[in-house]
Design a protein around this motif. Sequence first.
Motif, short mmCIF file in Angstrom:
data_model
loop_
_atom_site.label_atom_id
_atom_site.label_comp_id
_atom_site.label_asym_id
_atom_site.label_seq_id
_atom_site.Cartn_x
_atom_site.Cartn_y
_atom_site.Cartn_z
N PRO A 65 0.83 -1.21 0.00
CA PRO A 65 0.00 0.00 0.00
C PRO A 65 0.87 1.26 0.00
O PRO A 65 1.95 1.29 0.59
CB PRO A 65 -0.81 -0.12 1.30
N SER A 66 0.38 2.29 -0.68
CA SER A 66 1.11 3.55 -0.77
C SER A 66 0.11 4.68 -0.90
O SER A 66 -1.10 4.48 -0.79
CB SER A 66 2.08 3.53 -1.97
N GLU A 67 0.63 5.86 -1.18
CA GLU A 67 -0.24 7.02 -1.36
C GLU A 67 -1.21 6.81 -2.52
O GLU A 67 -2.32 7.35 -2.52
CB GLU A 67 0.62 8.27 -1.59
N HIS A 68 -0.78 6.02 -3.51
CA HIS A 68 -1.59 5.84 -4.72
C HIS A 68 -2.12 4.42 -4.87
O HIS A 68 -2.70 4.09 -5.90
CB HIS A 68 -0.78 6.23 -5.96
N ILE A 69 -1.90 3.56 -3.87
CA ILE A 69 -2.43 2.20 -3.89
C ILE A 69 -3.09 1.92 -2.55
O ILE A 69 -2.45 2.00 -1.50
CB ILE A 69 -1.31 1.15 -4.14
N ARG A 70 -4.38 1.59 -2.59
CA ARG A 70 -5.10 1.31 -1.36
C ARG A 70 -5.71 -0.08 -1.46
O ARG A 70 -6.25 -0.48 -2.49
CB ARG A 70 -6.21 2.35 -1.13
N ILE A 71 -5.64 -0.84 -0.37
CA ILE A 71 -6.22 -2.18 -0.30
C ILE A 71 -7.23 -2.20 0.83
O ILE A 71 -6.88 -1.97 1.99
CB ILE A 71 -5.14 -3.25 -0.08
N GLU A 72 -8.48 -2.47 0.50
CA GLU A 72 -9.55 -2.57 1.49
C GLU A 72 -9.90 -4.05 1.64
O GLU A 72 -10.44 -4.66 0.72
CB GLU A 72 -10.77 -1.77 1.05
N THR A 73 -9.58 -4.62 2.76
CA THR A 73 -9.78 -6.06 2.95
C THR A 73 -10.07 -6.38 4.40
O THR A 73 -9.81 -5.56 5.29
CB THR A 73 -8.55 -6.85 2.47
N ILE A 89 -12.68 -10.85 -1.55
CA ILE A 89 -11.48 -10.89 -0.72
C ILE A 89 -10.98 -9.48 -0.43
O ILE A 89 -10.56 -9.18 0.70
CB ILE A 89 -10.38 -11.71 -1.42
N ALA A 90 -11.03 -8.61 -1.43
CA ALA A 90 -10.51 -7.26 -1.23
C ALA A 90 -10.95 -6.34 -2.36
O ALA A 90 -11.39 -6.79 -3.43
CB ALA A 90 -8.97 -7.28 -1.16
N LYS A 91 -10.82 -5.04 -2.10
CA LYS A 91 -10.92 -4.02 -3.13
C LYS A 91 -9.53 -3.42 -3.31
O LYS A 91 -8.91 -2.97 -2.34
CB LYS A 91 -11.90 -2.91 -2.74
N LEU A 92 -9.05 -3.44 -4.53
CA LEU A 92 -7.74 -2.87 -4.85
C LEU A 92 -7.97 -1.57 -5.61
O LEU A 92 -8.55 -1.57 -6.70
CB LEU A 92 -6.94 -3.85 -5.71
N VAL A 93 -7.56 -0.46 -5.02
CA VAL A 93 -7.81 0.87 -5.60
C VAL A 93 -6.48 1.53 -5.92
O VAL A 93 -5.57 1.58 -5.06
CB VAL A 93 -8.62 1.76 -4.63
N VAL A 94 -6.35 2.03 -7.15
CA VAL A 94 -5.12 2.72 -7.56
C VAL A 94 -5.47 4.09 -8.13
O VAL A 94 -6.59 4.31 -8.60
CB VAL A 94 -4.32 1.91 -8.61
N TRP A 95 -4.50 5.00 -8.09
CA TRP A 95 -4.68 6.34 -8.65
C TRP A 95 -3.47 6.70 -9.49
O TRP A 95 -2.32 6.32 -9.17
CB TRP A 95 -4.85 7.37 -7.53
N GLY A 96 -3.71 7.47 -10.57
CA GLY A 96 -2.64 8.00 -11.39
C GLY A 96 -3.04 9.34 -11.94
O GLY A 96 -4.23 9.70 -11.96
N PRO A 97 -2.08 10.13 -12.42
CA PRO A 97 -2.39 11.47 -12.94
C PRO A 97 -3.28 11.43 -14.18
O PRO A 97 -3.93 12.42 -14.51
CB PRO A 97 -1.02 12.07 -13.25
N ARG A 99 -5.51 8.37 -17.09
CA ARG A 99 -6.07 7.02 -17.18
C ARG A 99 -5.00 5.99 -17.52
O ARG A 99 -4.97 4.90 -16.94
CB ARG A 99 -7.18 6.98 -18.23
N ASN A 100 -4.13 6.29 -18.45
CA ASN A 100 -3.11 5.31 -18.86
C ASN A 100 -2.16 4.97 -17.73
O ASN A 100 -1.82 3.80 -17.52
CB ASN A 100 -2.33 5.84 -20.07
N SER A 101 -1.72 5.99 -17.00
CA SER A 101 -0.79 5.71 -15.89
C SER A 101 -1.50 4.96 -14.77
O SER A 101 -0.91 4.07 -14.15
CB SER A 101 -0.19 7.02 -15.36
N ALA A 102 -2.76 5.28 -14.52
CA ALA A 102 -3.51 4.56 -13.49
C ALA A 102 -3.72 3.10 -13.91
O ALA A 102 -3.64 2.19 -13.08
CB ALA A 102 -4.86 5.24 -13.25
N LEU A 103 -3.95 2.87 -15.21
CA LEU A 103 -4.16 1.50 -15.69
C LEU A 103 -2.88 0.68 -15.58
O LEU A 103 -2.92 -0.49 -15.20
CB LEU A 103 -4.66 1.53 -17.13
N ARG A 104 -1.74 1.30 -15.91
CA ARG A 104 -0.46 0.59 -15.76
C ARG A 104 -0.21 0.24 -14.30
O ARG A 104 0.29 -0.84 -13.98
CB ARG A 104 0.68 1.44 -16.31
N LYS A 105 -0.55 1.15 -13.42
CA LYS A 105 -0.38 0.89 -11.98
C LYS A 105 -1.30 -0.25 -11.53
O LYS A 105 -0.90 -1.09 -10.71
CB LYS A 105 -0.67 2.17 -11.19
#
Length: 366
Positions: A65-73, A89-97, A99-105
């Motif tokens: 987990p980081s500032e841009h990756i959140r795991i809710e489980t 099992i979990a929700k995996l949430v990511v953020w990027g500046p 759409r493409n960068s968020a999708l790669r993350k």
Amino acid sequence: MIRRPPRSTLFPYTTLFRSGERLPKLQEEIHLNGHSFEARIYAEDPSNNFMPGSGHLKYLKTPKPSEHIRIETGVKEGDDVSVYYDPMIAKLVVWGPDRNSALRKLQTALSEYNIAGLNTNVNFLMVLSRHPEFKAGNVHTDFISEHYDELFSRNSITDQLLCEAAFAIVRHNKNNYNTADQYPAFGVGTGQRVNHNYSMKLKLQHGHESTDVLITYQGIEQIVVQINDKSYSVSNASNEPDGEIQFCNIDGTMHKSKIIVDNNRIYLFTTNGSYELQIPLPKFFSASVSGESSKGADSPMPGVVEKIFVKEGDKVNEGDPLVVMIAMKMEFVIKAPNSGVINKILFKPGDTVDKNVSLIEFQATV
């Protein structure tokens, strides 16, 4: 006075709105900032119409987990996904500046979400997130059915993965060698022998695909792997202590993967998805430990027996309802696969059963 809800949730805003109070921000004051994806990790079998599942989380490692990756489980390694509740099992949430960068993350994070012990949708989510139309943003409610053949194409095992699995078995044998026994009858250890190279034949099974593999020891953590008519030189490519991360050299090219060996199962976690390989047990052994019986009606998933419509001695026709099972708050009707006579009912209402367990035995009629 304005009550400001925590930043982590928007739910308290509904209370303010219903009571007629001013919200902290108006619509025109809200600005988009970057892009986010949420992937829901489920215990389910996408290849079987997303049949919900349950079981033991034998191995569970998540992305950090980081500032841009959140795991809710609400689960951890060693927990069980119960048949009585939703199989998420979990929700995996990511953020990027964008759409493409968020999708790669998201793609990277999914490759680091490693689970063993039960079926999950992680591999499906990885394939989905890499589909050209999904990457282009052309997503709609019929996306899966429209691109079904591409999303569910057969994921064949490659020679490279078989070599990595074979090398993991060699390392596992070395690390679990009983050094207290000076002359073990069946121990392989390092594979070193006097005046000859020790060889070991294995059958590695991936799904319904089975491959014969011949491993010939050339030295400590140096082997030759023969698959069909091809031979590969495989050796250790790291001085690090043995662990989950494996570095091996295959014909001059280094490969890195995370591998778990658990009895007769090998779990490989790669950037392209996870693979479960199995060394088939002898028929006499697998039959005795599996509890499987003669032809009958089997449970399609783990669950609880809710109702039984037949009794021993009844005649049934193909398609007749036999048993109702409850799993993940849903009801499933198990029907007779063909016509026959009920020989034995193996469970009673209220019993919990695993996947692929025989529920009813019957003699098929010609």
